[in-house]
Scaffold this motif. Sequence first.
Motif, mmCIF file in Angstrom:
data_model
loop_
_atom_site.group_PDB
_atom_site.id
_atom_site.type_symbol
_atom_site.label_atom_id
_atom_site.label_comp_id
_atom_site.label_asym_id
_atom_site.label_seq_id
_atom_site.Cartn_x
_atom_site.Cartn_y
_atom_site.Cartn_z
ATOM 1 N N ASP A 112 -118.760 85.375 91.531
ATOM 2 C CA ASP A 112 -118.340 86.719 91.955
ATOM 3 C C ASP A 112 -117.918 86.729 93.420
ATOM 4 O O ASP A 112 -116.907 87.350 93.790
ATOM 5 C CB ASP A 112 -119.480 87.717 91.746
ATOM 6 N N ILE A 113 -118.707 86.059 94.276
ATOM 7 C CA ILE A 113 -118.399 86.030 95.705
ATOM 8 C C ILE A 113 -117.079 85.308 95.956
ATOM 9 O O ILE A 113 -116.208 85.800 96.697
ATOM 10 C CB ILE A 113 -119.545 85.351 96.491
ATOM 11 N N VAL A 114 -116.914 84.161 95.328
ATOM 12 C CA VAL A 114 -115.697 83.377 95.532
ATOM 13 C C VAL A 114 -114.476 84.123 94.995
ATOM 14 O O VAL A 114 -113.404 84.152 95.625
ATOM 15 C CB VAL A 114 -115.840 82.001 94.853
ATOM 16 N N THR A 115 -114.624 84.755 93.840
ATOM 17 C CA THR A 115 -113.516 85.523 93.253
ATOM 18 C C THR A 115 -113.170 86.722 94.122
ATOM 19 O O THR A 115 -111.989 87.058 94.313
ATOM 20 C CB THR A 115 -113.898 86.003 91.841
ATOM 21 N N LYS B 223 -114.778 80.068 102.087
ATOM 22 C CA LYS B 223 -114.800 78.642 101.770
ATOM 23 C C LYS B 223 -115.902 77.907 102.526
ATOM 24 O O LYS B 223 -116.662 77.128 101.949
ATOM 25 C CB LYS B 223 -113.433 78.038 102.078
ATOM 26 N N ASN B 224 -115.984 78.138 103.834
ATOM 27 C CA ASN B 224 -116.986 77.440 104.643
ATOM 28 C C ASN B 224 -118.415 77.916 104.341
ATOM 29 O O ASN B 224 -119.376 77.166 104.514
ATOM 30 C CB ASN B 224 -116.685 77.624 106.127
ATOM 31 N N LEU B 225 -118.531 79.151 103.881
ATOM 32 C CA LEU B 225 -119.864 79.715 103.611
ATOM 33 C C LEU B 225 -120.531 79.065 102.396
ATOM 34 O O LEU B 225 -121.751 79.000 102.318
ATOM 35 C CB LEU B 225 -119.769 81.221 103.377
ATOM 36 N N TRP C 70 -117.359 78.500 84.774
ATOM 37 C CA TRP C 70 -116.456 79.497 85.356
ATOM 38 C C TRP C 70 -116.568 79.500 86.882
ATOM 39 O O TRP C 70 -115.553 79.480 87.592
ATOM 40 C CB TRP C 70 -116.799 80.890 84.799
ATOM 41 N N ALA C 71 -117.805 79.511 87.396
ATOM 42 C CA ALA C 71 -117.999 79.533 88.848
ATOM 43 C C ALA C 71 -117.444 78.266 89.489
ATOM 44 O O ALA C 71 -116.866 78.310 90.592
ATOM 45 C CB ALA C 71 -119.485 79.688 89.170
ATOM 46 N N SER C 72 -117.595 77.122 88.810
ATOM 47 C CA SER C 72 -117.071 75.855 89.344
ATOM 48 C C SER C 72 -115.553 75.893 89.440
ATOM 49 O O SER C 72 -114.966 75.397 90.412
ATOM 50 C CB SER C 72 -117.516 74.689 88.452
ATOM 51 N N LYS C 73 -114.906 76.476 88.438
ATOM 52 C CA LYS C 73 -113.440 76.605 88.468
ATOM 53 C C LYS C 73 -112.994 77.481 89.633
ATOM 54 O O LYS C 73 -111.999 77.189 90.306
ATOM 55 C CB LYS C 73 -112.940 77.175 87.142
ATOM 56 N N LYS D 105 -110.647 76.497 93.022
ATOM 57 C CA LYS D 105 -109.460 77.247 93.466
ATOM 58 C C LYS D 105 -109.451 77.416 94.979
ATOM 59 O O LYS D 105 -108.438 77.221 95.639
ATOM 60 C CB LYS D 105 -109.410 78.611 92.789
ATOM 61 N N ILE D 106 -110.600 77.805 95.548
ATOM 62 C CA ILE D 106 -110.608 78.030 97.005
ATOM 63 C C ILE D 106 -110.642 76.704 97.756
ATOM 64 O O ILE D 106 -110.166 76.622 98.898
ATOM 65 C CB ILE D 106 -111.782 78.933 97.453
ATOM 66 N N ASN D 107 -111.185 75.667 97.128
ATOM 67 C CA ASN D 107 -111.184 74.354 97.789
ATOM 68 C C ASN D 107 -109.778 73.779 97.879
ATOM 69 O O ASN D 107 -109.493 72.946 98.740
ATOM 70 C CB ASN D 107 -112.090 73.377 97.035
#
Length: 883
Positions: free
Chosen positions: A833-836, A843-845, A872-875, A879-881
């Motif tokens: 949820d946070i990454v999405t 990214k750094n967090l 799902w979270a790994s995908k 994306k942000i990596n």
Amino acid sequence: MQLNAMNTVELNKVLEATVSVDIVALQAAQKYLESAAASNLELLLVELSNLLSNTGQSENVRKAAAIQLKNYLTSKDESVKLQYQQRWLTFDGNNKLGIKTNILRTLGTESSHPSNAAQCVAAISQIELPLNQWPDLIQILVTNCTTPNAPDPLKEACIEALGYIVEDIEPTVLVHQSNLILTAIINTMRKEEPNDRVRTAGAQALFNALEFCKDQFDRPEERNYIMRVICESTQTNIAKLSVASLQCLSKIMSLYYKHMENYMSQALFAITLSALESEDDEVALQGIEFWSTTCEEETDLAIEAQEAAELGEPPDIVSKHYMLGALQYVVPQLLKCLTVQEEYDDEDDWNPNKAAGVCLMLIAQCCMDNVVPHVIPFAEHIAHQDWRFRDAAVMSFGCIVDGPDPKTLNQHTWNLIPHLINMLKTDSSLAVRDTCAWTLGRICERLPQTILQHPSVNDLVAALLLSLENDPRVATNACWAFSSLAESAYEAAENLAGDNEEEPQTYILSTFYPTIIQKLLLTTARPDANQNNLRSAAYESIMELLKSSPRDCYAIVQETTVTIIARLEELLHHRQSGNEKTAGGNFNDLQSLLCATLQCVIKKMQQGDAIQISDTVMSAFLMMMSSNEQSSEVQEDALMAVGTVMEVTDKHFAKYMDSFWPYLVASLQNHAEYSVCAASVGIVGDMCRTFGAEMANFSDKLMDMLVAALSNQGLHQSVKPSILSTFGDIAMAIGPVYTKYLQVVIHILKQASEATVDKNDYEMLDYFNELREGILEAYSGIVQGLKGEDAANNQLEQLRPYLQIIIQLIISVSEDRDKTDSLTCCACGLIGDIVTGYGGSVKNLVQFDSIADLLSQGRRSRISKTKSMAHWASKEMKKINAL
């Protein structure tokens, strides 16, 4: 009522009356004591302790004084107990000293056993020892136990007091005196101690003290001595001493399994097998208990070993497979115990026959296929002339259907089913018919493919229908068998239909479905339905059949709905007219059963049909909640049923909110009856999912009540995780508007995140994991809610200052070896949820090894929800990596 020296004689008479069979005298005595306590409790306790210590008083008066004194010091209700303890601390120091002196003086002077004074000592010790008060107590008791030539009654009472103290107090409180206590206890158990009552008291005290003995069991010399004394104490003709010592061995096997290898071969195997063969039921029970405990430990160790292997780590404790090695000796004795029973045994009596059945089930789960060859030859006794052997044969097979590979049992089960059906219908023994019904239910539950593919399945249904008219014992197990059969049949139909249909069109029971439901409804109304929980079993079976019904049975579901509504309305009419007895059975239990059944049937209904009956249903539920006489269980059932109506009727439920709102408010504020409060918190979650953004009309008041509930120290802790989770539900419902609550909620969640518990207290550890689940679910809901559906209203920046706190919580969860799978799932979901929500800006967090490890653990989970959430979270992380 003011006490003084002049009316001590009157108090004496009052205490005599508290043990009177004269109800009028007893009630008058209780009223007197209540009045005296209200007037001056402190003085009353002093006078009670004076009478207790006065050896010139009658034993009845002294015993009654001790009971009253103890009841004013402690309670089984934890909240009341806390109040009593705080009250004691406010008493005058001299009065407290006088009371303690009196009860210590009483030890060893009572003729009744066990010592009532010892219980009073323990009650005060629970209050004072954690506060470093009464510092000389333990030394006084130990000295009395160990002084040469001390009177036996004094030694017995003091060792009992030590046993009571260590039973309830936190081990950390006495950590520096544990060696002293244990030495005194073991000293009284030695075979050199001439008094059997003292030795028995010592064994019983040791049972309570074993949690204190970790350091001693880690040291071989001390462990050897303790084990030698216990083993010697089992070898006695004194049954109570032998039983207490065997109980210690069972508990040691549970607490200190890793240290038992040498003792098992040298002593424990022979001792416990001998106990199994004892003609004394109490001794035999402890022999069975030892091997049941061994099975439980080794089953748990097998699970832990598998989990460790998946993580590429060695297990903390390696199973020695004691049960596997003992199978050929233990199982025959258990089977022998199964043949020793009475046809009309009291179901509440625990005896070797029942214990042997439970032990055999545990062995099947522990040793799996290895148990089969030891039982199957015995199971062939089903044609024996003696009903006891027929019953034992059927029971033995029923006990092992859960554990071995179904393929191992398939042929044996296939051959046995026709015989079991025939015996269920025709056996002359009630006990045998009862066990047949139970065993067939076990087969339906654990070996569904075998029963569903068997050509006798129609005969089974016919036999179970006939059994519903049998003795309540048999009928109850028939109800359970129908539940298991329906669930298995529905699951098989679902698997056959695949993913193409939401629910199967038909299943193997469809032809019989109307008859089964009708017979079960008739069973609930049997005049003897109160016996053996038959009414509850019948309603629970109806619920399972409703839940597990295919589409071609929907008409019967509708008819059943009408029947249940009519029954509930009739019941409520009886209550309104004051004719509750005419309803039959326990009124509150009937309401709960009907309410739960109605809840189940509404879940199965199509929305349009549910809306047609919702006025009638809601009227009944509101009537149930309106009565001040309703039990908390009924209130809870009504709230849960309302939640189901809300779920099925969706926004149509809005028409009932004005009528329902006052009951919801009252339930949310009912902190004393926490189950009601918990159910109402669940309703708030249902409202969020039903009304969405319209929840903003209710959210201010609801948030105030939820925060107030969390702040109430008297609210049971089990409610708090769901309240935290509901903060997230409200956020998802009302979206960015939630910002007005954000600061308060974040403060609460941060405080909750800082909680710590003793990891050795498994109950508190479970609560700790549930609490963190609630926190993570709240954060997930807030992230999703603030993000909103419209980018223009995105309020996630309001949460950014708190992201570091949230990430730190996720890392803490990741590094916790005691986290549950569901907690892992919640943490993975929150990462996603946070990454999405924030994209590359976080990214750094989130670039921590602990977070990567958490996602890896989630992807390896055996629970599909956790696995999919972690993937799902790994995908989303990838994306942000890539940015």
